[in-house]
Scaffold this motif. Structure first.
Motif, PDB file in Angstrom:
ATOM      1  N   LYS A 227      71.598  24.838  20.694  1.00 31.64           N
ATOM      2  CA  LYS A 227      72.350  26.095  20.528  1.00 31.64           C
ATOM      3  C   LYS A 227      73.322  26.055  19.338  1.00 31.64           C
ATOM      4  N   SER A 228      74.136  25.002  19.283  1.00 35.79           N
ATOM      5  CA  SER A 228      75.158  24.961  18.227  1.00 35.79           C
ATOM      6  C   SER A 228      74.513  24.794  16.850  1.00 35.79           C
ATOM      7  N   SER A 229      73.446  24.003  16.783  1.00 37.43           N
ATOM      8  CA  SER A 229      72.734  23.853  15.502  1.00 37.43           C
ATOM      9  C   SER A 229      72.165  25.206  15.082  1.00 37.43           C
TER      10      SER A 229
ATOM     11  N   ASN B 288      62.895  25.727  20.301  1.00 33.29           N
ATOM     12  CA  ASN B 288      63.394  24.769  19.307  1.00 33.29           C
ATOM     13  C   ASN B 288      62.748  23.397  19.529  1.00 33.29           C
TER      14      ASN B 288
ATOM     15  N   ASP C 253      62.906  18.795  13.300  1.00 32.11           N
ATOM     16  CA  ASP C 253      62.984  18.465  11.883  1.00 32.11           C
ATOM     17  C   ASP C 253      64.286  17.683  11.644  1.00 32.11           C
TER      18      ASP C 253
HETATM   19  N1  LIG Z   1      65.200  21.640  15.290  1.00 32.58           N
HETATM   20  C1  LIG Z   1      65.765  20.457  15.478  1.00 32.58           C
HETATM   21  N2  LIG Z   1      65.189  19.332  14.991  1.00 32.58           N
HETATM   22  C2  LIG Z   1      65.738  18.114  15.172  1.00 32.58           C
HETATM   23  N3  LIG Z   1      66.889  17.906  15.846  1.00 32.58           N
HETATM   24  C3  LIG Z   1      67.520  18.981  16.364  1.00 32.58           C
HETATM   25  C4  LIG Z   1      66.999  20.306  16.201  1.00 32.58           C
HETATM   26  N4  LIG Z   1      67.849  21.167  16.818  1.00 32.58           N
HETATM   27  C5  LIG Z   1      68.851  20.410  17.327  1.00 32.58           C
HETATM   28  N5  LIG Z   1      68.658  19.120  17.056  1.00 32.58           N
HETATM   29  C6  LIG Z   1      69.489  17.973  17.485  1.00 32.58           C
HETATM   30  O1  LIG Z   1      69.625  18.040  18.903  1.00 32.58           O
HETATM   31  C7  LIG Z   1      70.929  17.579  19.305  1.00 32.58           C
HETATM   32  C8  LIG Z   1      71.598  18.653  20.156  1.00 32.58           C
HETATM   33  O2  LIG Z   1      71.813  19.787  19.318  1.00 32.58           O
HETATM   34  P1  LIG Z   1      73.008  20.796  19.589  1.00 32.58           P
HETATM   35  O3  LIG Z   1      74.312  20.090  19.711  1.00 32.58           O
HETATM   36  O4  LIG Z   1      72.890  21.865  18.568  1.00 32.58           O
HETATM   37  O5  LIG Z   1      72.578  21.344  21.036  1.00 32.58           O
HETATM   38  P2  LIG Z   1      73.420  22.241  22.044  1.00 32.58           P
HETATM   39  O6  LIG Z   1      72.418  23.036  22.801  1.00 32.58           O
HETATM   40  O7  LIG Z   1      74.461  22.994  21.308  1.00 32.58           O
HETATM   41  O8  LIG Z   1      74.087  21.154  22.989  1.00 32.58           O
HETATM   42  P3  LIG Z   1      75.201  21.439  24.114  1.00 32.58           P
HETATM   43  O9  LIG Z   1      74.456  22.037  25.275  1.00 32.58           O
HETATM   44  O10 LIG Z   1      75.765  20.086  24.401  1.00 32.58           O
HETATM   45  O11 LIG Z   1      76.197  22.404  23.537  1.00 32.58           O
HETATM   46  C9  LIG Z   1      71.678  17.267  18.022  1.00 32.58           C
HETATM   47  O12 LIG Z   1      71.570  15.883  17.768  1.00 32.58           O
HETATM   48  C10 LIG Z   1      70.910  18.048  16.952  1.00 32.58           C
HETATM   49  O13 LIG Z   1      70.992  17.453  15.661  1.00 32.58           O
END
Ligand SMILES: Nc1ncnc2c1ncn2[C@@H]1O[C@H](COP(=O)(O)OP(=O)(O)OP(=O)(O)O)[C@@H](O)[C@H]1O
Ligand SMILES: [Mg+2]
Length: 248
Positions: free
Chosen positions: A16-18, A171, A204
């Protein structure tokens, strides 16, 4: 007309945050004034992902405690013209006041074309209240069965509460599947979640690297093309879902 776009998922770590940061970079690059509001209380990360961790003086916590207004709590993302962030409170136990946050979002509509809301995973009631009133909810899942089921649970709840404007982002899809244009393999994910697809993002390393460095994705990366397509679909552009088209 401004648009509030909330990104949510059932399970944590789905990206989500990415997605928020890369969509933010993508919309801002297209000249759209974009504000990201981070609602993951106590688990701030977007300051790092957007490269502003040393610039954040005030955050949403200060606003909720009445110590400053939302404008003062807005940090300019220097490397991306048009992109701004309100970071989450540092206190994990800060009270999420849904009414205040909804008011902030509607007040900010005057100044931004897009307001992107990053959330914690799951069904925190106050965050749910904010998300359900967004103009668009992006339900985010990876292709794993547990994530898919949890995405369905979230989506059903939003439908029950009357929000019909949901789209699905899948994703971390195997890049070989992505390059081979095997959309059919993702049909089951779409059917199980029951939400119309708006985009597929490959697994990726460029995403990991860019978000760790606090930089936008390189335009040569597969993920960049995926985010570019999603940001255009959010604006109503008719960008084909075929990955082969995107890769040209
Ligand atoms: N498309 C992608 N390819 C490779 N790695 C990814 C991709 N999207 C996210 N990631 C990796 O997955 C991990 C979790 O990503 P992120 O923090 O954005 O998730 P989140 O859903 O916001 O987590 P949370 O629920 O803890 O808030 C991070 O290490 C990020 O770099
Ligand atoms: Mg997050």
């Amino acid at each position: 007309m401004s648009k509030i776009v909330a990104i949510t998922s059932g399970k944590g770590g789905t990206g989500k945050s990415s997605i928020c940061s890369e969509l933010g970079f993508s919309l801002a690059k297209q000249g759209l004034r974009t504000l990201i509001i981070e609602l993951d209380f106590g688990l701030r990360c977007l300051d790092i992902m957007l490269g502003v961790k040393d610039n954040v003086k005030y955050d949403l916590g200060h606003v909720l405690r009445g110590e400053c207004d939302i404008t003062k709590a807005t940090t300019n993302v220097e490397i991306a013209r048009n992109l701004f962030i309100v970071c989450a409170p540092e206190d994990p136990f800060a009270k999420v006041d849904a009414e205040t946050i909804k008011n902030i979002c509607s007040e900010m509509r005057k100044y931004y074309e897009y307001i992107i809301v990053d959330t914690s995973a799951g069904t925190n009631a106050s965050v749910f209240d904010v998300v359900e009133q967004s103009d668009l909810i992006l339900i985010n899942t990876t292709p794993d069965p547990v994530c898919i089921r949890d995405a369905r649970t979230m989506s059903d709840e939003f439908y029950k509460r009357g929000n019909q404007k949901q789209r699905l982002i899948i994703n971390k899809v195997n890049p070989e599947l992505f390059q081979a244009d095997l959309v059919g393999d993702l049909d089951e994910v779409i059917d199980t979640v029951g939400v119309q697809l708006i985009g597929v993002i490959p697994d990726d390393d460029a995403v990991k690297i860019a978000t760790s460095k606090g930089e936008p994705l390189p335009s040569s990366s597969l993920a960049f093309k995926a985010f570019d397509a999603i940001s255009k679909r959010i604006q109503g552009e008719d960008v084909p879902l075929s990955f082969k088209v995107m890769l040209k």
